[in-house]
Design a protein around this motif. Structure first.
Motif, PDB file in Angstrom:
ATOM      1  N   LEU A  15     -69.749  68.393   2.003  1.00  0.00           N
ATOM      2  CA  LEU A  15     -70.201  67.012   2.039  1.00  0.00           C
ATOM      3  C   LEU A  15     -71.333  66.735   1.064  1.00  0.00           C
TER       4      LEU A  15
ATOM      5  N   PHE B  96     -71.460  68.359  11.871  1.00  0.00           N
ATOM      6  CA  PHE B  96     -71.259  69.206  10.696  1.00  0.00           C
ATOM      7  C   PHE B  96     -72.261  70.355  10.732  1.00  0.00           C
TER       8      PHE B  96
ATOM      9  N   ASN C  86     -68.487  70.275   6.581  1.00  0.00           N
ATOM     10  CA  ASN C  86     -67.955  69.526   7.703  1.00  0.00           C
ATOM     11  C   ASN C  86     -67.392  70.456   8.779  1.00  0.00           C
TER      12      ASN C  86
ATOM     13  N   VAL D  36     -63.034  61.314   7.245  1.00  0.00           N
ATOM     14  CA  VAL D  36     -64.488  61.497   7.266  1.00  0.00           C
ATOM     15  C   VAL D  36     -65.140  60.120   7.343  1.00  0.00           C
TER      16      VAL D  36
ATOM     17  N   GLN E 265     -68.965  58.783   7.711  1.00  0.00           N
ATOM     18  CA  GLN E 265     -70.359  59.228   7.688  1.00  0.00           C
ATOM     19  C   GLN E 265     -71.298  58.046   7.760  1.00  0.00           C
TER      20      GLN E 265
END
Length: 285
Positions: free
Chosen positions: A39, A64, A122, A258, A260
């Motif tokens: 990431l 994560f 992750n 994903v 975030q």
């Protein structure tokens, strides 16, 4: 065997994080500059204490793992679960945020050089809500392994040496099967190593530059840039005329959505909203 080539370069850019720590970020500058399952990758390298003394006061994470690796300097880790850890120069910390942790990372020095890295990797959906945990890896656990023309420190995965020996690092058995090597090479020396087919892999030279790929098709990778590698099952590279130090990072991609929001990395927007609600309510962990 298929030798991986240099597919793309992600330049690192100056940013400020925490309470004003100056660093360089390559992966993670935006959502389009991630490499599943990686990431983010930050490098902090300075002799000026004003660049790092404010550190990273208490902040939350969920979903994560954070990995911190220090070449020089010391940090103190503290979290809301009562854990404390001393991260020493030459050592590392592998922290699994899981369902949630609130921690701080503060420098244990008032002067001198600070040089290290932090990357985020992750977790699969099935592991995002497992209990938080971390491991402090002492410098003695990742002592340099001599190789022709250099040395390697093995943090995760296994180093396969030219003479057929296997040297495991302290981090093993994770679902992403990470490989994390810190390699130092003398001027002009070559390095090759297997990397699992299908795994994401990239290089980050922090000292000197590299020529990446088979000798007849090598491409230059300047210092402090992340070099994304093509598919294949092996890497080959050479150090420049000044020698080089670089990180090799590889892991099994997750292939999952994903989502975030700052320090929370989940699979859906609803899970992010739940993380924020839990943090506000004091029930993150």
């Amino acid at each position: 065997m298929t030798t991986r080539s240099l597919l793309k370069i992600i330049p690192s850019i100056p940013v400020s994080d925490g309470a004003g720590v100056k660093l360089r970020r390559s992966l993670g500058q935006s959502q389009w500059l991630r490499l599943d399952p990686f990431l983010m990758l930050d490098e902090f390298a300075t002799d000026n204490p004003d660049d790092y003394i404010a550190g990273f006061p208490a902040h939350p994470h969920r979903g994560f793992e954070t990995v911190t690796y220090m070449l020089e300097g010391d940090f103190l880790h503290e979290d809301h679960l009562g854990h404390k850890g001393h991260l020493r120069g030459g050592g590392a910390q592998w922290m699994t945020a899981g369902r949630g942790i609130i921690h701080s990372e503060m420098p244990l020095q008032q002067s001198g050089r600070l040089h290290g890295f932090q990357f985020w990797i992750n977790l699969p959906a099935a592991e995002k809500m497992k209990p938080a945990a971390y491991r402090d890896i002492q410098p003695e656990e990742i002592a340099p392994v001599p190789i022709p023309g250099g040395e390697v420190r093995v943090i995760a995965g296994t180093l396969e040496t030219a003479d057929g020996a296997s040297v495991p690092g302290p981090i093993q058995g994770l679902s992403t099967a990470p490989l994390f090597l810190d390699v130092r090479l003398e001027a002009g020396r070559r390095f090759s190593h297997p990397v699992a087919e299908g795994h994401t892999a990239f290089l980050y030279p922090y000292a000197g530059s590299l020529s990446v790929g088979a000798a007849d098709a090598a491409k230059p990778l300047p210092a402090r840039q992340a070099g994304v590698l093509s598919p294949g099952d092996r890497i080959e590279l050479a150090a420049d005329s000044e020698g080089a130090g670089f990180l090799l990072l590889a892991a099994r991609p997750l292939g999952e959505p994903v989502v975030q929001y700052g320090p929370f990395v989940m699979n859906t927007r609803e899970e992010i909203e739940q993380a924020l609600d839990d943090y506000r309510a004091g029930t993150l962990a």
